[in-house]
Write a protein that holds these residues in place. Structure first.
Motif, PDB file in Angstrom:
ATOM      1  N   ARG A  88       0.770  -1.150   0.013  1.00  0.00           N
ATOM      2  CA  ARG A  88      -0.040  -0.054   0.005  1.00  0.00           C
ATOM      3  C   ARG A  88       0.986   1.249  -0.162  1.00  0.00           C
ATOM      4  N   LYS A  89       2.293   1.259   0.959  1.00  0.00           N
ATOM      5  CA  LYS A  89       2.666   2.340   0.844  1.00  0.00           C
ATOM      6  C   LYS A  89       3.545   2.688  -0.432  1.00  0.00           C
ATOM      7  N   LEU A  90       4.041   1.371  -1.319  1.00  0.00           N
ATOM      8  CA  LEU A  90       4.503   1.675  -2.280  1.00  0.00           C
ATOM      9  C   LEU A  90       3.747   2.221  -3.430  1.00  0.00           C
ATOM     10  N   SER A  91       2.412   1.666  -3.313  1.00  0.00           N
ATOM     11  CA  SER A  91       1.312   2.185  -4.291  1.00  0.00           C
ATOM     12  C   SER A  91       1.173   3.852  -4.228  1.00  0.00           C
ATOM     13  N   GLN A  92       1.040   4.029  -2.872  1.00  0.00           N
ATOM     14  CA  GLN A  92       0.931   5.436  -2.559  1.00  0.00           C
ATOM     15  C   GLN A  92       2.161   6.469  -3.160  1.00  0.00           C
ATOM     16  N   TYR A  93       3.273   5.881  -2.739  1.00  0.00           N
ATOM     17  CA  TYR A  93       4.547   6.567  -3.229  1.00  0.00           C
ATOM     18  C   TYR A  93       4.525   6.800  -4.661  1.00  0.00           C
ATOM     19  N   LEU A  94       4.398   5.694  -5.421  1.00  0.00           N
ATOM     20  CA  LEU A  94       4.358   5.402  -6.961  1.00  0.00           C
ATOM     21  C   LEU A  94       3.319   6.481  -7.490  1.00  0.00           C
ATOM     22  N   VAL A  95       2.250   6.749  -7.112  1.00  0.00           N
ATOM     23  CA  VAL A  95       1.347   7.588  -7.467  1.00  0.00           C
ATOM     24  C   VAL A  95       1.927   9.118  -7.227  1.00  0.00           C
ATOM     25  N   GLU A  96       2.454   9.405  -5.890  1.00  0.00           N
ATOM     26  CA  GLU A  96       2.851  10.590  -5.775  1.00  0.00           C
ATOM     27  C   GLU A  96       4.009  11.114  -6.593  1.00  0.00           C
ATOM     28  N   THR A  97       4.861  10.141  -7.050  1.00  0.00           N
ATOM     29  CA  THR A  97       6.040  10.518  -7.660  1.00  0.00           C
ATOM     30  C   THR A  97       5.928  10.286  -9.292  1.00  0.00           C
ATOM     31  N   GLY A  98       4.642   9.730  -9.756  1.00  0.00           N
ATOM     32  CA  GLY A  98       4.776   9.284 -10.896  1.00  0.00           C
ATOM     33  C   GLY A  98       5.499   8.199 -11.754  1.00  0.00           C
ATOM     34  N   GLU A  99       6.088   7.288 -10.719  1.00  0.00           N
ATOM     35  CA  GLU A  99       7.024   6.364 -10.905  1.00  0.00           C
ATOM     36  C   GLU A  99       6.416   5.245 -11.637  1.00  0.00           C
ATOM     37  N   HIS A 100       5.069   5.111 -11.357  1.00  0.00           N
ATOM     38  CA  HIS A 100       4.372   3.869 -11.993  1.00  0.00           C
ATOM     39  C   HIS A 100       4.137   4.246 -13.516  1.00  0.00           C
ATOM     40  N   TYR A 101       4.631   5.467 -13.732  1.00  0.00           N
ATOM     41  CA  TYR A 101       4.529   5.966 -15.207  1.00  0.00           C
ATOM     42  C   TYR A 101       5.818   5.546 -15.910  1.00  0.00           C
ATOM     43  N   GLN A 102       6.893   6.254 -15.064  1.00  0.00           N
ATOM     44  CA  GLN A 102       8.160   6.471 -15.388  1.00  0.00           C
ATOM     45  C   GLN A 102       8.753   5.190 -15.464  1.00  0.00           C
ATOM     46  N   ALA A 103       8.352   4.113 -14.607  1.00  0.00           N
ATOM     47  CA  ALA A 103       9.292   2.980 -14.521  1.00  0.00           C
ATOM     48  C   ALA A 103       9.561   2.273 -15.851  1.00  0.00           C
ATOM     49  N   ASP A 106       9.200  -3.387 -15.912  1.00  0.00           N
ATOM     50  CA  ASP A 106       8.962  -3.488 -14.820  1.00  0.00           C
ATOM     51  C   ASP A 106       7.441  -3.342 -14.507  1.00  0.00           C
ATOM     52  N   VAL A 107       6.654  -2.398 -15.147  1.00  0.00           N
ATOM     53  CA  VAL A 107       5.428  -1.954 -15.061  1.00  0.00           C
ATOM     54  C   VAL A 107       4.460  -3.366 -15.208  1.00  0.00           C
ATOM     55  N   LEU A 108       4.834  -4.230 -16.232  1.00  0.00           N
ATOM     56  CA  LEU A 108       4.166  -5.419 -16.429  1.00  0.00           C
ATOM     57  C   LEU A 108       4.456  -6.517 -15.407  1.00  0.00           C
ATOM     58  N   GLN A 109       5.878  -6.424 -14.576  1.00  0.00           N
ATOM     59  CA  GLN A 109       5.853  -7.393 -13.650  1.00  0.00           C
ATOM     60  C   GLN A 109       5.180  -6.770 -12.272  1.00  0.00           C
ATOM     61  N   HIS A 110       4.898  -5.718 -12.104  1.00  0.00           N
ATOM     62  CA  HIS A 110       4.182  -5.066 -11.018  1.00  0.00           C
ATOM     63  C   HIS A 110       2.609  -5.513 -11.171  1.00  0.00           C
ATOM     64  N   ILE A 111       2.419  -5.353 -12.388  1.00  0.00           N
ATOM     65  CA  ILE A 111       0.909  -5.915 -12.867  1.00  0.00           C
ATOM     66  C   ILE A 111       0.748  -7.272 -12.764  1.00  0.00           C
ATOM     67  N   GLU A 112       1.689  -7.926 -12.941  1.00  0.00           N
ATOM     68  CA  GLU A 112       1.775  -9.645 -12.790  1.00  0.00           C
ATOM     69  C   GLU A 112       1.601  -9.806 -11.146  1.00  0.00           C
ATOM     70  N   VAL A 126      -0.441  -6.844 -21.226  1.00  0.00           N
ATOM     71  CA  VAL A 126      -1.071  -6.539 -19.915  1.00  0.00           C
ATOM     72  C   VAL A 126      -2.185  -7.617 -19.461  1.00  0.00           C
ATOM     73  N   LYS A 127      -2.825  -8.212 -20.270  1.00  0.00           N
ATOM     74  CA  LYS A 127      -3.526  -9.416 -20.206  1.00  0.00           C
ATOM     75  C   LYS A 127      -4.664  -8.943 -19.000  1.00  0.00           C
ATOM     76  N   PRO A 128      -5.474  -7.752 -19.359  1.00  0.00           N
ATOM     77  CA  PRO A 128      -6.445  -7.483 -18.246  1.00  0.00           C
ATOM     78  C   PRO A 128      -7.566  -8.403 -18.085  1.00  0.00           C
ATOM     79  N   ASP A 129      -8.272  -8.450 -16.743  1.00  0.00           N
ATOM     80  CA  ASP A 129      -9.421  -9.122 -16.771  1.00  0.00           C
ATOM     81  C   ASP A 129     -10.609  -8.557 -17.159  1.00  0.00           C
ATOM     82  N   ILE A 130     -10.620  -7.058 -17.258  1.00  0.00           N
ATOM     83  CA  ILE A 130     -11.590  -6.483 -17.639  1.00  0.00           C
ATOM     84  C   ILE A 130     -11.240  -5.364 -18.625  1.00  0.00           C
TER      85      ILE A 130
END
Length: 466
Positions: free
Chosen positions: A296-311, A315-321, A416-420
């Motif tokens: 939860r802390k990591l998700s919040q941090y990634l949102v605040e820093t934009g890292e979940h886009y910049q990564a 790595d993003v695909l791995q986080h999704i997995e 990405v292989k989304p469920d929805i």
């Protein structure tokens, strides 16, 4: 494997309502007794609570405290490699807590001799092959007096070595891959403070002369610095309110070792360890961090820093997995999102509500120009991604459309292989790019209505009227 000075932390909790008639001290009426694994055992506990497989090598006495500690290790799923000595008591620290404040601490301890340390070295040589990482937790109680030889044995077996040091002579830790001193320990070892340049130069001189790979310097409210021979990375403190710094160093080295063992680069591993420290200092006593709290802390941090886009994309695909493996439903949608408006915000919130994590595919600038004309986009990709990333409903933003005639997210959806799969507007399912792939893999495809009157084109027209 964690090697070091193990101890039992015992807490007496109670309320304070009066002053003793015998002396000017508070009277604590004890109503709860709590035992915890302390010292090096707390490092092992932190690793276990992050789902790491860990063993503990240390010395205990043949006494009640030692037996209690061994029982705690079983409860914590920590493999015990403890050496029992009849001639030496288990180190125990007694704390009396009242109204969330420590009233007094009683230390029951005798320092270990070099003969005791030799026992640990002998056992280490026998079992080292079973482990990949070795964490030395030095509380300056003597069980690691032969740590230089222990590190040599570990490195000869090609193990990664981390040390939480106490000795002023850091050459005792020669060969270690990482050491994690705090500012006080760093200064005691001859480290210079002042400007960032002075700290970097001084730390590099220390690790060079001591033959150590890198230093993770923990700096309290200033955060942390990872310093190697040719790099220095700084990390801001991630805590709003400090309740208790007890055991924070244990959490740092434990999290660092788990992240490194999981294959994470050192800089990223330290970033996660910094977040873990921010969590644990907000708790009372020698606390630990759970994977859920850290997530939860990591998700919040990634949102605040934009890292979940910049990564990096991989790595993003791995986080999704990882999220998928945790049982979370992945939702995907896409668009240009040139000028963010109320319709976009409502649409993305509705999309997120369909699952647990929302991935937004974002047309890059070239793709928008092909779709909308040469005057678009109004805002470049970097700015659009940052704005979208700031929304609470959005977990990851991934750009697409690098190649000409590749202005649909179909390829991205396959990765990405989304469920929805969510699309806004008046589309039918057969018109939605990637729908066939999602349906073929057991997923769902849904169409959401846009908010009437809200569109980027309308916003642009209004602006042009002025």
């Amino acid at each position: 494997m964690v090697v070091g000075d193990v101890m039992l932390d015992r807490y007496w909790h109670g309320d304070t309502g009066r002053i003793s008639p015998e002396a000017p001290v508070p009277v604590v009426k004890v109503n709860k007794l709590e035992d915890k694994a302390g010292g090096a055992a707390n490092v092992a506990k932190n690793i276990a609570h992050l789902d790491g497989q860990v063993s503990l090598l240390g010395i205990i006495g043949d006494d009640e405290y030692g037996r209690t500690l061994q029982s705690l290790l079983i409860d914590e799923k920590i493999e015990s490699q403890l050496v029992v000595q009849r001639d030496h008591p288990t180190i125990a620290k007694m704390r009396i807590i009242s109204r969330h404040q420590q009233v007094v601490r009683l230390d029951l301890e005798d320092n270990f001799t070099q003969n005791h340390s030799q026992l640990l070295l002998d056992k280490l040589e026998k079992i080292i092959k079973e482990y990949d990482f070795v964490v030395f937790s030095d509380y300056n109680k003597g069980s690691l007096s032969l740590i230089k030889k222990m590190i040599s044995v570990s490195k000869s077996a090609s193990k990664t070595v981390l040390v939480d040091p106490k000795s002023k002579d850091l050459s005792q830790y020669a060969g270690a891959d990482f050491i994690t001193p705090n500012l006080t320990e760093y200064s005691a070892a001859g480290g210079q403070v002042g400007s960032e340049a002075i700290i970097a130069d001084s730390a590099r001189e220390i690790i060079k002369s001591a033959k150590i790979g890198a230093m993770l310097l923990t700096r309290s409210e200033q955060g942390m610095s990872l310093i190697s021979a040719d790099e220095k990375h700084d990390f801001s403190a991630q805590v709003l309110e400090v309740s208790d710094v007890t055991g924070a160093g244990d959490t740092v080295i434990a999290t660092l070792s788990v992240m490194l063992a999981a294959g994470m680069p050192a800089k990223d591993a330290v970033e996660v360890a910094n977040l873990a420290a921010g969590i644990v200092v907000g708790k009372l006593g020698a606390a630990t961090v759970s994977p859920e709290e850290l997530g939860r802390k990591l998700s919040q941090y990634l949102v605040e820093t934009g890292e979940h886009y910049q990564a990096p994309f991989e790595d993003v695909l791995q986080h999704i997995e990882f999220a998928r493996q945790s049982g979370e439903k992945i939702v995907f949608t896409n668009g240009c999102f040139d000028i963010l408006h109320a319709g976009h915000v409502r649409y993305l919130a509705q999309a997120k509500a369909k699952g647990d994590r929302l991935v937004v595919g974002l047309n890059n600038d070239e793709s928008i120009a092909r779709l909308k004309g040469p005057e678009r986009p109004i805002n470049p990709l970097e700015e659009r991604a940052m704005v979208i990333s700031a929304l609470a409903s959005v977990d990851w933003v991934i750009p697409f459309g690098k190649l000409e005639n590749n202005d649909t997210p179909a390829k991205l959806i396959e990765q990405v292989k989304p469920d929805i799969l969510i699309k806004g507007g008046d589309y039918t399912v057969d018109q939605i790019a990637g729908a066939d792939f999602v349906l073929a893999n057991g997923g769902k495809v849904e169409v959401l209505e846009f908010l009437n009157g809200c569109s980027t084109s309308n916003v642009i027209k209004k602006i042009q009227q002025f």
